[in-house]
Design a protein around this motif. Structure first.
Motif, mmCIF file in Angstrom:
data_model
loop_
_atom_site.group_PDB
_atom_site.id
_atom_site.type_symbol
_atom_site.label_atom_id
_atom_site.label_comp_id
_atom_site.label_asym_id
_atom_site.label_seq_id
_atom_site.Cartn_x
_atom_site.Cartn_y
_atom_site.Cartn_z
ATOM 1 N N ALA A 1 0.099 1.572 12.593
ATOM 2 C CA ALA A 1 -0.136 0.724 11.419
ATOM 3 C C ALA A 1 -0.042 -0.749 11.787
ATOM 4 O O ALA A 1 0.828 -1.160 12.561
ATOM 5 N N LEU B 1 -5.666 4.755 6.025
ATOM 6 C CA LEU B 1 -4.449 3.981 5.798
ATOM 7 C C LEU B 1 -4.321 2.816 6.778
ATOM 8 O O LEU B 1 -3.815 1.749 6.417
ATOM 9 N N MET C 1 1.145 6.560 11.480
ATOM 10 C CA MET C 1 1.341 5.221 10.926
ATOM 11 C C MET C 1 2.454 4.474 11.653
ATOM 12 O O MET C 1 2.370 3.271 11.885
ATOM 13 N N LEU D 1 3.346 -0.876 4.167
ATOM 14 C CA LEU D 1 2.773 0.446 3.923
ATOM 15 C C LEU D 1 3.919 1.405 3.655
ATOM 16 O O LEU D 1 4.859 1.493 4.443
ATOM 17 N N GLY E 1 0.718 5.282 0.529
ATOM 18 C CA GLY E 1 -0.069 6.426 0.981
ATOM 19 C C GLY E 1 0.417 7.685 0.289
ATOM 20 O O GLY E 1 1.574 8.075 0.434
ATOM 21 N N VAL F 1 6.066 -0.545 8.143
ATOM 22 C CA VAL F 1 5.954 0.780 7.543
ATOM 23 C C VAL F 1 7.301 1.215 6.980
ATOM 24 O O VAL F 1 8.314 1.173 7.689
ATOM 25 N N SER G 1 -4.099 -0.974 5.414
ATOM 26 C CA SER G 1 -2.883 -1.756 5.687
ATOM 27 C C SER G 1 -3.136 -2.980 6.562
ATOM 28 O O SER G 1 -2.211 -3.747 6.823
ATOM 29 N N VAL H 1 0.842 -1.191 0.000
ATOM 30 C CA VAL H 1 0.000 0.000 0.000
ATOM 31 C C VAL H 1 0.876 1.240 0.000
ATOM 32 O O VAL H 1 1.828 1.343 0.783
#
Length: 287
Positions: A276, A240, A272, A250, A151, A280, A244, A149
């Protein structure tokens, strides 16, 4: 590729993630332990009377981490180093010549419930190279979902973030979901909203154009990756997090402003790193 190790559960997560990434990318892996790590995190190791000295302890720690990599990815070339420095300084210095820095979500810190360790946060906020915080549930860390993913934020002005995400998707042979979150400011909706939803369409179009700018050339450079575009209305951090939950990685950006001292993370990127549910990647964007 460099991974910081300190013997904590978080650093083991980082070692495992980095070993898999090194195997995918064909890059050598460098395991770095800063010998002042315990002092920086605010504790000392619990040593018994017959426990070896700090230097021997550090050497044993990196040797155990190296063996862990060999068991998981035997073909990866591994080197180790014990640096007599605090971990942030050591890792930021290593990052000047690294393609990627990998850290765990937290170290041995004494604060119960701490969302992200001070070392990981400082490194992610200040490194000159991409940083991955190997956080999240085990299925996400083990790349079981086949999905990366990206962002896309308001200030994303370079293609570095999109290119990193595309290269990750290509290496993993999976799709990339590029997410742009938008919303109409409430004060512009009241008391005289535009008729027929024109305002909503205008903000959605701006978000769509933002995706065009960011993906643009990079998608043409990596044509083998399937890119799914997503325009979502709402708050960026919540959208997000939800996206995620079923992602292996992410990817977000962070501005690096010249002359600015301290943590250089936007609100969404900062959120995040703390919340998350998957690893990340923070990609620096210069200004």
């Amino acid at each position: 590729m460099v991974v910081g190790v300190d013997g904590s559960e978080g650093s083991l997560q980082a070692v495992d993630w980095a070993a898999a990434e090194a195997e995918r990318s064909g890059r050598p892996l460098r395991l770095v332990h800063a010998s002042l790590w315990e002092h920086y995190e605010g504790i000392r190791p619990r040593l018994s009377e017959d426990r070896p000295s700090e230097q021997v302890f550090a050497e044993n720690l990196v040797a155990a981490s190296e063996e862990r990599v060999h068991r998981q990815a035997p073909d990866v070339k591994v080197s180790t180093d014990v640096r007599p420095d605090d971990p942030v300084t050591a890792l930021l210095d290593e990052g000047t010549e690294a393609a990627l820095l990998v850290v765990g979500p937290r170290g041995h810190g004494p604060i119960v419930g701490m969302l992200l360790g001070s070392v990981s946060l400082a490194v992610a906020a200040r490194a000159s190279c991409p940083v991955v915080v190997a956080r999240g549930a085990e299925p996400n860390r083990r790349s079981t979902y086949g999905r990366v993913v990206l962002g896309v934020g308001e200030s994303t002005g370079s293609t570095a973030v999109a290119r990193f995400a595309l290269c990750q998707a290509r290496a993993r042979k999976c799709e990339l979901t590029a997410v742009r979150v938008w919303r109409c400011p409430p004060y512009e909706n009241m008391p005289y909203p535009l008729v027929d939803g024109a305002q909503t369409r205008a903000y959605r179009q701006q978000a769509d154009e933002c995706l065009d700018r960011v993906l643009g050339v990079t998608v043409r450079d990596v044509p083998e990756v399937t890119v799914r575009r997503k325009l979502l209305q709402g708050t960026a951090h919540q959208a997000l997090i939800e996206e995620s939950e079923s992602a292996d990685l992410l990817v977000v950006g962070a501005q690096r402003r010249r002359g600015v001292v301290g943590l250089q993370l936007g609100r969404v990127t900062h959120a995040m790193l703390h919340h998350a549910p998957c690893p990340v990647a923070v990609i620096p964007e210069g200004r």
